[in-house]
Design an enzyme around this catalytic site. Structure first.
Site, PDB file in Angstrom:
ATOM      1  N   CYS A 162       0.832  -1.203   0.000  1.00  0.00           N
ATOM      2  CA  CYS A 162       0.000   0.000   0.000  1.00  0.00           C
ATOM      3  C   CYS A 162       0.871   1.260   0.000  1.00  0.00           C
ATOM      4  O   CYS A 162       1.562   1.536  -0.959  1.00  0.00           O
ATOM      5  CB  CYS A 162      -0.976  -0.046   1.183  1.00  0.00           C
ATOM      6  N   GLU A 214      -0.633  -8.569   5.042  1.00  0.00           N
ATOM      7  CA  GLU A 214      -0.350  -8.672   6.491  1.00  0.00           C
ATOM      8  C   GLU A 214      -1.623  -8.688   7.331  1.00  0.00           C
ATOM      9  O   GLU A 214      -1.576  -8.976   8.519  1.00  0.00           O
ATOM     10  CB  GLU A 214       0.590  -7.546   6.928  1.00  0.00           C
ATOM     11  N   HIS A 233      -3.363  -5.761   1.144  1.00  0.00           N
ATOM     12  CA  HIS A 233      -2.668  -5.930   2.426  1.00  0.00           C
ATOM     13  C   HIS A 233      -2.562  -7.391   2.861  1.00  0.00           C
ATOM     14  O   HIS A 233      -3.393  -7.861   3.633  1.00  0.00           O
ATOM     15  CB  HIS A 233      -3.408  -5.157   3.512  1.00  0.00           C
TER      16      HIS A 233
END
Lengths: 236, 86
Positions: A90, A201, A199
């Site tokens: 991002c 994560e 994302h």
């Protein structure tokens, strides 16, 4: 190198939001996260670096534009050119394009709205340092949340990226932001520097990820990024 | 005190979502004559003393490195603000 000795740096800029989640993802994959501060020109001997998401410097000027000149970025750009694995997520992806480590740039979403949803992606390149635990063509679902997520580059650059297999991820099930050729993420030619808008994560632990076939919030499709880098380091 | 004006515009071939939103709003206010709008940025850089050729050269360099991203934007103007016509 043994898996548990891999040290993965996670850089925090003013306005970074997802550094803790990135560090947690590294830990869940079996590595040791190392916090790095943007103002320090010292990589502390880490084996790889994650530039996490957020709104560094409030996205003022352009997303990632001011962070790109942080002291940490000076040493990181040189190290990345020397082969250090770097993942930009991002805002981290935006920083990597501003630093010219990755081609293209991100502009405001074509619909002008902030978008936040679980997003299907196709892994196009499973040979980078950050994707080797996936298979080419594999579909994964990870969260997507951004306002300036529309990937743009000139036609010649896009053609080169396609021809060289450097489109690492493509949006599936609808293009969420107008990105050229549905591009969600790209890699450099060497495969050590990878950036993407979604994302991974945020999809690493059951109970806290996207909904999946295994149940509500059970999706852990993003963990592969972090296990990939550990196995890349072991096999390096 | 001198002032340098730097203007940056999105490249013509890059879709400008903000300009598109602006041109969409204009007819609703009765401004039906405008068929397009593009939105850029204007910076005003202040210096002690006069705007010398060296100051302008430094402003041009700052415009190319930090104030614009050549992938998506063009620097369309770097000028001494005192020479602007009203």
């Amino acid at each position: 190198m043994a898996l548990d000795s891999a040290r993965i740096g996670v850089v925090t800029f003013p306005g970074t939001l997802d550094d803790r989640d990135a560090a947690r993802a590294v830990r869940l994959a079996g590595g040791e996260p190392v916090s790095l501060w943007h103002g320090d020109a010292d990589l502390q001997g880490v084996d790889a670096v994650v530039l996490p998401g957020g709104f560094s410097y409030g996205d003022y000027l352009r997303a990632g534009a001011i962070s790109r000149f942080a002291p940490m970025m000076d040493v990181l750009v040189d190290a990345a050119k020397g082969g250090l694995p770097v993942l930009g997520i991002c805002n981290g992806f935006q920083v990597l394009t501003e630093a010219h480590l990755l081609p293209g740039s991100m502009i405001k979403n074509d619909h002008l709205h902030f978008v936040c949803r679980d997003q299907q992606l196709r892994v196009e390149n499973a040979e980078t340092a950050w994707t080797r635990d996936y298979t080419a063509g594999q579909t994964i679902t990870v969260p997507l949340k951004n306002q300036d997520g529309q990937y743009v580059a000139d036609e010649r650059t896009l053609d080169e990226l396609e021809a060289e297999g450097r489109v690492a991820f493509r949006y599936l099930g609808g293009n969420p932001n107008g990105s050229r050729r549905d591009i969600a993420g790209v890699t450099n030619a060497a495969g050590n520097v990878v950036g993407l808008m979604p994302h991974p994560e945020h999809a690493v632990e059951k109970g806290f990820g996207p909904d999946s076939a295994d149940g509500a919030r059970a999706g852990v499709d993003g963990l592969g990024f972090f296990t990939s880098i550990l196995s890349s380091l072991v096999h390096a | 005190m001198g002032r340098v004006v730097v203007e940056v515009m999105p490249k013509p071939e890059i879709l400008d979502p903000q300009g598109k939103a602006v041109v969409g709003a204009l007819p609703r206010l009765g401004f039906t004559q405008f068929t397009g709008a593009r939105q850029g940025k204007r910076f005003e850089l202040e210096v002690e003393g006069a705007v010398t050729p060296e100051v302008l050269a430094a402003a041009r360099e700052a415009a190319e490195t930090l104030l614009s991203n050549p992938i998506i934007e063009d620097v369309v103007r770097v000028a001494d603000a005192s020479e602007e016509t009203a």
